[in-house]
Design a protein around this motif. Structure first.
Motif, PDB file in Angstrom:
ATOM      1  N   ARG A  58       0.855  -1.191   0.000  1.00 18.48           N
ATOM      2  CA  ARG A  58       0.000   0.000   0.000  1.00 18.48           C
ATOM      3  C   ARG A  58       0.895   1.245   0.000  1.00 18.48           C
ATOM      4  O   ARG A  58       2.041   1.183   0.443  1.00 18.48           O
ATOM      5  N   VAL A  59       0.341   2.326  -0.486  1.00 19.09           N
ATOM      6  CA  VAL A  59       1.143   3.544  -0.642  1.00 19.09           C
ATOM      7  C   VAL A  59       1.810   3.923   0.664  1.00 19.09           C
ATOM      8  O   VAL A  59       3.004   4.273   0.701  1.00 19.09           O
ATOM      9  N   TYR A  60       1.054   3.874   1.774  1.00 13.75           N
ATOM     10  CA  TYR A  60       1.623   4.338   3.044  1.00 13.75           C
ATOM     11  C   TYR A  60       2.741   3.429   3.562  1.00 13.75           C
ATOM     12  O   TYR A  60       3.440   3.779   4.513  1.00 13.75           O
ATOM     13  N   GLU A  61       2.923   2.257   2.928  1.00 12.46           N
ATOM     14  CA  GLU A  61       3.997   1.348   3.341  1.00 12.46           C
ATOM     15  C   GLU A  61       5.289   1.579   2.552  1.00 12.46           C
ATOM     16  O   GLU A  61       6.313   0.971   2.874  1.00 12.46           O
ATOM     17  N   VAL A  62       5.235   2.453   1.554  1.00  9.36           N
ATOM     18  CA  VAL A  62       6.401   2.692   0.700  1.00  9.36           C
ATOM     19  C   VAL A  62       7.044   4.023   1.091  1.00  9.36           C
ATOM     20  O   VAL A  62       6.469   5.096   0.859  1.00  9.36           O
ATOM     21  N   ASP A  63       8.215   3.943   1.688  1.00  7.83           N
ATOM     22  CA  ASP A  63       8.872   5.154   2.182  1.00  7.83           C
ATOM     23  C   ASP A  63       9.108   6.165   1.071  1.00  7.83           C
ATOM     24  O   ASP A  63       8.945   7.367   1.271  1.00  7.83           O
ATOM     25  N   ARG A  64       9.508   5.667  -0.089  1.00  3.90           N
ATOM     26  CA  ARG A  64       9.810   6.574  -1.201  1.00  3.90           C
ATOM     27  C   ARG A  64       8.588   7.416  -1.568  1.00  3.90           C
ATOM     28  O   ARG A  64       8.689   8.629  -1.771  1.00  3.90           O
ATOM     29  N   LEU A  65       7.420   6.783  -1.636  1.00  2.00           N
ATOM     30  CA  LEU A  65       6.201   7.520  -2.000  1.00  2.00           C
ATOM     31  C   LEU A  65       5.791   8.495  -0.898  1.00  2.00           C
ATOM     32  O   LEU A  65       5.363   9.615  -1.181  1.00  2.00           O
ATOM     33  N   ILE A  66       5.916   8.083   0.338  1.00  2.00           N
ATOM     34  CA  ILE A  66       5.562   8.974   1.449  1.00  2.00           C
ATOM     35  C   ILE A  66       6.460  10.198   1.456  1.00  2.00           C
ATOM     36  O   ILE A  66       6.010  11.327   1.670  1.00  2.00           O
ATOM     37  N   ASP A  67       7.766   9.997   1.196  1.00  2.00           N
ATOM     38  CA  ASP A  67       8.694  11.129   1.138  1.00  2.00           C
ATOM     39  C   ASP A  67       8.331  12.081   0.000  1.00  2.00           C
ATOM     40  O   ASP A  67       8.355  13.306   0.164  1.00  2.00           O
ATOM     41  N   MET A  68       7.980  11.526  -1.159  1.00  2.00           N
ATOM     42  CA  MET A  68       7.623  12.375  -2.297  1.00  2.00           C
ATOM     43  C   MET A  68       6.327  13.120  -2.051  1.00  2.00           C
ATOM     44  O   MET A  68       6.180  14.290  -2.435  1.00  2.00           O
ATOM     45  N   LEU A  69       5.371  12.464  -1.396  1.00  2.00           N
ATOM     46  CA  LEU A  69       4.116  13.143  -1.066  1.00  2.00           C
ATOM     47  C   LEU A  69       4.356  14.285  -0.091  1.00  2.00           C
ATOM     48  O   LEU A  69       3.755  15.356  -0.210  1.00  2.00           O
ATOM     49  N   HIS A  70       5.238  14.040   0.873  1.00  2.00           N
ATOM     50  CA  HIS A  70       5.562  15.098   1.839  1.00  2.00           C
ATOM     51  C   HIS A  70       6.214  16.284   1.131  1.00  2.00           C
ATOM     52  O   HIS A  70       5.866  17.445   1.393  1.00  2.00           O
ATOM     53  N   GLU A  71       7.139  16.019   0.224  1.00  2.00           N
ATOM     54  CA  GLU A  71       7.798  17.096  -0.523  1.00  2.00           C
ATOM     55  C   GLU A  71       6.792  17.851  -1.383  1.00  2.00           C
ATOM     56  O   GLU A  71       6.840  19.087  -1.483  1.00  2.00           O
ATOM     57  N   ALA A  72       5.864  17.119  -1.999  1.00  2.00           N
ATOM     58  CA  ALA A  72       4.843  17.767  -2.827  1.00  2.00           C
ATOM     59  C   ALA A  72       3.937  18.652  -1.984  1.00  2.00           C
ATOM     60  O   ALA A  72       3.553  19.756  -2.401  1.00  2.00           O
ATOM     61  N   ASP A  73       3.591  18.185  -0.776  1.00  2.02           N
ATOM     62  CA  ASP A  73       2.761  18.997   0.122  1.00  2.02           C
ATOM     63  C   ASP A  73       3.480  20.278   0.521  1.00  2.02           C
ATOM     64  O   ASP A  73       2.868  21.360   0.563  1.00  2.02           O
ATOM     65  N   GLU A  74       4.777  20.166   0.822  1.00  6.12           N
ATOM     66  CA  GLU A  74       5.538  21.344   1.219  1.00  6.12           C
ATOM     67  C   GLU A  74       5.645  22.338   0.067  1.00  6.12           C
ATOM     68  O   GLU A  74       5.535  23.555   0.266  1.00  6.12           O
ATOM     69  N   GLU A  75       5.844  21.829  -1.143  1.00  9.50           N
ATOM     70  CA  GLU A  75       5.923  22.715  -2.310  1.00  9.50           C
ATOM     71  C   GLU A  75       4.591  23.409  -2.556  1.00  9.50           C
ATOM     72  O   GLU A  75       4.553  24.597  -2.896  1.00  9.50           O
TER      73      GLU A  75
END
Length: 206
Positions: A58-75
């Motif tokens: 699941r998406v929330y289990e993939v560190d890479r995706l969570i990091d990218m989502l966090h970066e997208a939110d900050e941007e």
């Protein structure tokens, strides 16, 4: 981030995801990230890429995706903040504050009118005390409201503002103009003219 989440050297990451049990993909990572950030895919969606090995996650289990989502939110937050129109303190507040001496003087007269004095002479001596109390109290209340409003909009307020507002109101409004750009330029002059009115009101009343 786990080693399985890292993209292979020189190889673009392509993603698959499941919808109603069906596999959808492959999608290039930017396109896949767009689906996530737009809300078309949830964080509980099952996804897979070559880098994850044989197991769907699941998406929330993939560190890479969570990091990218966090970066997208900050941007997105930074872009929203940059495009947000400037905030201003309501100009009516400053106009009311200019008349603090008049408001305090009228309040002192109202209090003086209900002093339970046994003689008129006693009231005359006690009334100045009300002037001395009313003015600082009114100014302190106005200054507190204004200081909080300035900090909320501009993240700063007039230094030693309460002292200036009490003793040299025109100086307070001059410094305030440097912070609140929408303050009317005439307010320091008006403050200078209004400042002696309590003495005139007291003299006219007695």
């Amino acid at each position: 981030m786990s080693e399985n989440d890292l993209p292979s050297e020189g190889r673009p990451v392509r993603w698959f995801y499941k919808v109603n049990g069906e596999n959808v993909g492959p999608l290039e990572e930017p396109e896949f990230l767009e689906l996530l950030t737009s809300g078309k895919l949830s964080r509980s969606t099952k996804v897979w890429s070559r880098e994850l090995g044989p197991v769907w996650r699941r998406v929330y289990e993939v560190d890479r995706l969570i990091d990218m989502l966090h970066e997208a939110d900050e941007e997105a937050k930074a872009e929203k903040e940059a495009n947000r129109p400037p905030r201003h303190v309501a100009p009516s507040l400053a106009w009311i504050m200019v008349f603090a001496p008049v408001i305090s003087a009228l309040g002192a007269l109202m209090l003086g009118g209900i002093i339970p004095a046994a003689a008129e002479d006693f009231r005359v001596y006690l009334l100045p005390a009300y002037f001395l109390m009313a003015y600082p109290v009114v100014c302190a209340c106005f200054h507190r409201i204004d200081s909080k409003a300035l900090k909320a909009s501009y993240e700063e307020s007039v230094k030693v503002g309460i002292v200036l507002f009490l003793l040299i109101p025109p100086a307070y409004f001059l410094l305030r103009k440097n912070i609140a750009k929408n303050q009317h330029f005439i307010l320091p002059l008006l403050s200078f003219a209004v400042y002696p009115t309590p003495f005139l009101i007291y003299w006219a009343a007695f």
